[in-house]
Design an enzyme around this catalytic site. Sequence first.
Site, short mmCIF file in Angstrom:
data_model
loop_
_atom_site.label_atom_id
_atom_site.label_comp_id
_atom_site.label_asym_id
_atom_site.label_seq_id
_atom_site.Cartn_x
_atom_site.Cartn_y
_atom_site.Cartn_z
N LYS A 225 0.81 -1.22 0.00
CA LYS A 225 0.00 0.00 0.00
C LYS A 225 0.84 1.27 0.00
O LYS A 225 2.03 1.26 0.27
CB LYS A 225 -1.00 -0.05 1.16
CG LYS A 225 -2.14 -1.01 0.78
CD LYS A 225 -3.30 -0.99 1.69
CE LYS A 225 -4.39 -1.88 1.05
NZ LYS A 225 -5.40 -2.27 2.02
N ARG A 266 -3.28 -10.14 4.82
CA ARG A 266 -3.65 -10.32 3.41
C ARG A 266 -2.53 -9.75 2.56
O ARG A 266 -2.25 -8.55 2.63
CB ARG A 266 -4.98 -9.58 3.17
CG ARG A 266 -5.48 -9.60 1.74
CD ARG A 266 -6.73 -8.71 1.65
NE ARG A 266 -7.25 -8.67 0.29
CZ ARG A 266 -6.77 -7.91 -0.68
NH1 ARG A 266 -5.75 -7.10 -0.45
NH2 ARG A 266 -7.31 -7.93 -1.88
#
Length: 287
Positions: A225, A266
């Site tokens: 991210k 994840r």
Amino acid sequence: MSTSRTRGTVRGLPEWDRCAVMGVVNVTPDSFSDGGRWFDTTVAVKHGLHLMSEGADLVDVGGESTRPGASRVDEAEELRRVIPVVKGLASEGVTVSVDTMRARVAEQAVAAGAVLVNDVSGGLADPDMIPAVAAAEVPFVVMHWRGFSESMNSRAVYGDVVAEVIDELRQRMEAVIAGGVAPERVVIDPGLGFAKDAAHDLKLVAHLTELHALGRPLLVAASRKRFLGHVLTGPGAAAPPPARERDAATAAVSALAAQAGAWAVRVHEVRATADAVRVARAVEGAA
Ligand code: PMM
């Protein structure tokens, strides 16, 4: 320090004795982190099996990009992308999760073998989602979410991000449980990068243990991210490293999350994270 008690268990899923690893298969032409690479069904199934061989415990299949600014894909297209991949992986014995904000997609994915519904909107995007998950009697990931990708960056405004995310997640959990989803099937997720800037994401990672106050297993999805790009940008660097060069940083967050008692992480690249959660488990055992 994490223990199996803080990590918790989810009714309807296997029990792992450490933080679980959820591998990501994005069947999209435009995901920010692995855009387009697994867009074909056969390639996507193969990739999911590869993630399992690298140490994933389950695979999350999604057909709609949620990168900031992304516009929505229509339902027929999402079904076309996701269902054959869910079917292919489930038929190989893989524990499959479906990443969708749509009730119809969740229902058909469960019929095709998915055993977990991962809705980044926590049931807010589609009013039929909560009743569908309740009826299907499958686990449900409730992520912290403030709106669709087109507008989420403008919603990244907090006084106290940790307290507000916990409060808003608590409200969503209550709504989901009131809608008929068994509390034992609820997983919570702070939604890193969703209506959050890099400082918000880092603050949440620093305070993950506080999310245990919600009393449900915690999923952490930091993989590749923007906040990691931000952390990795050296002084004077023109731009952050591209998403695919953030896997070592992702594994570092996986170790931190596992130590903070996360139920699962994840990730797009499984290998390093599979090692990280095993190290965290060994350290926990030695404490
Ligand atoms: N992030 C993305 C997609 N799905 N699901 C959960 N539960 N939590 C997340 O933070 C999350 C998610 C972002 O897109 P990506 O698949 O490209 O990482």
